[in-house]
Motif scaffolding. Structure first.
Motif, PDB file in Angstrom:
ATOM      1  N   ASP A  19       0.849  -1.188   0.000  1.00 28.60           N
ATOM      2  CA  ASP A  19       0.000   0.000   0.000  1.00 28.60           C
ATOM      3  C   ASP A  19       0.886   1.240   0.000  1.00 28.60           C
ATOM      4  N   LEU A  20       0.682   2.121  -0.971  1.00 30.44           N
ATOM      5  CA  LEU A  20       1.490   3.348  -1.068  1.00 30.44           C
ATOM      6  C   LEU A  20       1.236   4.293   0.105  1.00 30.44           C
ATOM      7  N   ARG A  21       0.096   4.152   0.778  1.00 29.25           N
ATOM      8  CA  ARG A  21      -0.240   5.067   1.870  1.00 29.25           C
ATOM      9  C   ARG A  21       0.320   4.613   3.213  1.00 29.25           C
ATOM     10  N   SER A  22       0.809   3.390   3.307  1.00 30.85           N
ATOM     11  CA  SER A  22       1.338   2.856   4.559  1.00 30.85           C
ATOM     12  C   SER A  22       2.864   2.823   4.488  1.00 30.85           C
ATOM     13  N   PHE A  23       3.523   3.341   5.513  1.00 30.87           N
ATOM     14  CA  PHE A  23       4.989   3.397   5.498  1.00 30.87           C
ATOM     15  C   PHE A  23       5.595   2.003   5.412  1.00 30.87           C
ATOM     16  N   HIS A  24       5.155   1.070   6.273  1.00 31.09           N
ATOM     17  CA  HIS A  24       5.751  -0.264   6.315  1.00 31.09           C
ATOM     18  C   HIS A  24       5.342  -1.132   5.124  1.00 31.09           C
ATOM     19  N   LEU A  25       4.198  -0.857   4.539  1.00 29.90           N
ATOM     20  CA  LEU A  25       3.731  -1.673   3.417  1.00 29.90           C
ATOM     21  C   LEU A  25       3.998  -1.013   2.066  1.00 29.90           C
ATOM     22  N   GLU A  26       4.700   0.096   2.080  1.00 26.82           N
ATOM     23  CA  GLU A  26       5.006   0.805   0.827  1.00 26.82           C
ATOM     24  C   GLU A  26       5.900  -0.080  -0.049  1.00 26.82           C
ATOM     25  N   PRO A  27       5.597  -0.194  -1.340  1.00 28.89           N
ATOM     26  CA  PRO A  27       6.435  -1.003  -2.230  1.00 28.89           C
ATOM     27  C   PRO A  27       7.831  -0.399  -2.380  1.00 28.89           C
ATOM     28  N   THR A  28       8.859  -1.235  -2.264  1.00 24.84           N
ATOM     29  CA  THR A  28      10.246  -0.804  -2.454  1.00 24.84           C
ATOM     30  C   THR A  28      10.969  -1.832  -3.313  1.00 24.84           C
ATOM     31  N   ARG A  29      12.066  -1.421  -3.902  1.00 22.66           N
ATOM     32  CA  ARG A  29      12.860  -2.311  -4.743  1.00 22.66           C
ATOM     33  C   ARG A  29      13.878  -3.040  -3.871  1.00 22.66           C
ATOM     34  N   ASP A  30      13.903  -4.368  -3.973  1.00 20.10           N
ATOM     35  CA  ASP A  30      14.803  -5.182  -3.161  1.00 20.10           C
ATOM     36  C   ASP A  30      15.683  -6.018  -4.070  1.00 20.10           C
ATOM     37  N   HIS A  31      16.965  -6.106  -3.749  1.00 15.33           N
ATOM     38  CA  HIS A  31      17.879  -6.983  -4.487  1.00 15.33           C
ATOM     39  C   HIS A  31      17.732  -8.388  -3.911  1.00 15.33           C
ATOM     40  N   VAL A  32      17.358  -9.340  -4.749  1.00  7.21           N
ATOM     41  CA  VAL A  32      17.155 -10.710  -4.286  1.00  7.21           C
ATOM     42  C   VAL A  32      18.443 -11.214  -3.653  1.00  7.21           C
ATOM     43  N   ILE A  33      19.547 -11.108  -4.356  1.00  7.41           N
ATOM     44  CA  ILE A  33      20.873 -11.346  -3.788  1.00  7.41           C
ATOM     45  C   ILE A  33      21.442  -9.952  -3.517  1.00  7.41           C
ATOM     46  N   PRO A  34      21.857  -9.672  -2.295  1.00 10.79           N
ATOM     47  CA  PRO A  34      22.293  -8.311  -1.950  1.00 10.79           C
ATOM     48  C   PRO A  34      23.409  -7.794  -2.863  1.00 10.79           C
ATOM     49  N   GLN A  35      23.392  -6.489  -3.094  1.00  9.08           N
ATOM     50  CA  GLN A  35      24.427  -5.855  -3.912  1.00  9.08           C
ATOM     51  C   GLN A  35      25.800  -6.096  -3.308  1.00  9.08           C
ATOM     52  N   SER A  36      25.878  -6.146  -1.991  1.00  7.13           N
ATOM     53  CA  SER A  36      27.166  -6.357  -1.326  1.00  7.13           C
ATOM     54  C   SER A  36      27.742  -7.738  -1.642  1.00  7.13           C
ATOM     55  N   LYS A  37      26.886  -8.636  -2.130  1.00  2.45           N
ATOM     56  CA  LYS A  37      27.331  -9.981  -2.475  1.00  2.45           C
ATOM     57  C   LYS A  37      27.241 -10.225  -3.971  1.00  2.45           C
ATOM     58  N   GLY A  38      27.170  -9.137  -4.743  1.00  2.00           N
ATOM     59  CA  GLY A  38      27.219  -9.227  -6.202  1.00  2.00           C
ATOM     60  C   GLY A  38      25.881  -9.400  -6.893  1.00  2.00           C
ATOM     61  N   GLY A  39      24.768  -9.217  -6.191  1.00  2.00           N
ATOM     62  CA  GLY A  39      23.443  -9.406  -6.793  1.00  2.00           C
ATOM     63  C   GLY A  39      23.006  -8.220  -7.627  1.00  2.00           C
ATOM     64  N   ARG A  40      22.244  -8.507  -8.699  1.00  2.00           N
ATOM     65  CA  ARG A  40      21.722  -7.446  -9.564  1.00  2.00           C
ATOM     66  C   ARG A  40      20.222  -7.544  -9.762  1.00  2.00           C
ATOM     67  N   LYS A  41      19.646  -8.736  -9.613  1.00  2.28           N
ATOM     68  CA  LYS A  41      18.226  -8.931  -9.853  1.00  2.28           C
ATOM     69  C   LYS A  41      17.421  -8.280  -8.739  1.00  2.28           C
ATOM     70  N   THR A  42      16.388  -7.510  -9.109  1.00  2.00           N
ATOM     71  CA  THR A  42      15.556  -6.838  -8.114  1.00  2.00           C
ATOM     72  C   THR A  42      14.110  -7.282  -8.247  1.00  2.00           C
ATOM     73  N   ILE A  43      13.391  -7.168  -7.137  1.00  2.00           N
ATOM     74  CA  ILE A  43      11.952  -7.390  -7.123  1.00  2.00           C
ATOM     75  C   ILE A  43      11.331  -6.268  -6.306  1.00  2.00           C
ATOM     76  N   ILE A  44      10.014  -6.164  -6.365  1.00  2.00           N
ATOM     77  CA  ILE A  44       9.304  -5.174  -5.559  1.00  2.00           C
ATOM     78  C   ILE A  44       8.706  -5.909  -4.361  1.00  2.00           C
ATOM     79  N   CYS A  45       9.027  -5.419  -3.155  1.00  2.00           N
ATOM     80  CA  CYS A  45       8.467  -5.998  -1.928  1.00  2.00           C
ATOM     81  C   CYS A  45       8.137  -4.862  -0.970  1.00  2.00           C
TER      82      CYS A  45
END
Length: 151
Positions: A19-45
């Protein structure tokens, strides 16, 4: 998929509706494998899943979610402690258990000042020695032999 398109869709991790109106439920882009570990693929969670997942690998995140069903109902401190647990286990396996941390410094010992070191200074007068909690002793009298000696 953009963040606006993700509004109303379930989070891929916790299955709650984003939900865009809720801070905790707001959609954000997440790296499935963290960037710090070489990941590039992202999803929205949702933001909460993204912040708790932090730099966990997918296997660590799955283990966390399996060990903590309903984790989004926990308090912030509980979530952080539980998120740290897999990383702490890896650290302990590598380096051994942590040393217990000191809880502040030990209490200071009281300062004991010998009575002969205590002086009272009054402006315009000569400093005077003061006896504290000791019986009054008579001042030593100069001997008569000192007075009789010529200079």
């Amino acid at each position: 998929m953009s963040r606006k398109e993700a509004h109303g869709k379930p989070c891929p991790y916790c299955q709650r509706q984003m939900d865009l109106r809720s801070f905790h439920l707001e959609p954000t882009r997440d790296h499935v494998i963290p960037q710090s570990k070489g990941g590039r693929k992202t999803i929205i969670c949702c933001r909460l899943c993204n912040s708790i997942k932090a730099d966990m690998l997918p296997s660590q995140w799955e283990a966390y979610m399996a060990a903590n069903p309903g984790w989004w109902l926990l308090t912030r401190a509980e979530r952080r402690a539980r998120a740290r647990a897999p990383r702490e286990a890896v650290r302990e396996a590598k380096y051994g258990p942590r040393k217990p941390q000191r809880q502040g410094s030990p209490p200071a010992k009281p300062v004991v000042v010998p009575p002969e070191l205590i002086w009272v200074w009054v402006p315009g007068k000569t400093p005077a020695r003061v006896r504290i909690n000791t019986p009054a002793e008579p001042e030593p009298q100069p001997s008569r032999s000192d007075e009789a000696c010529p200079p």
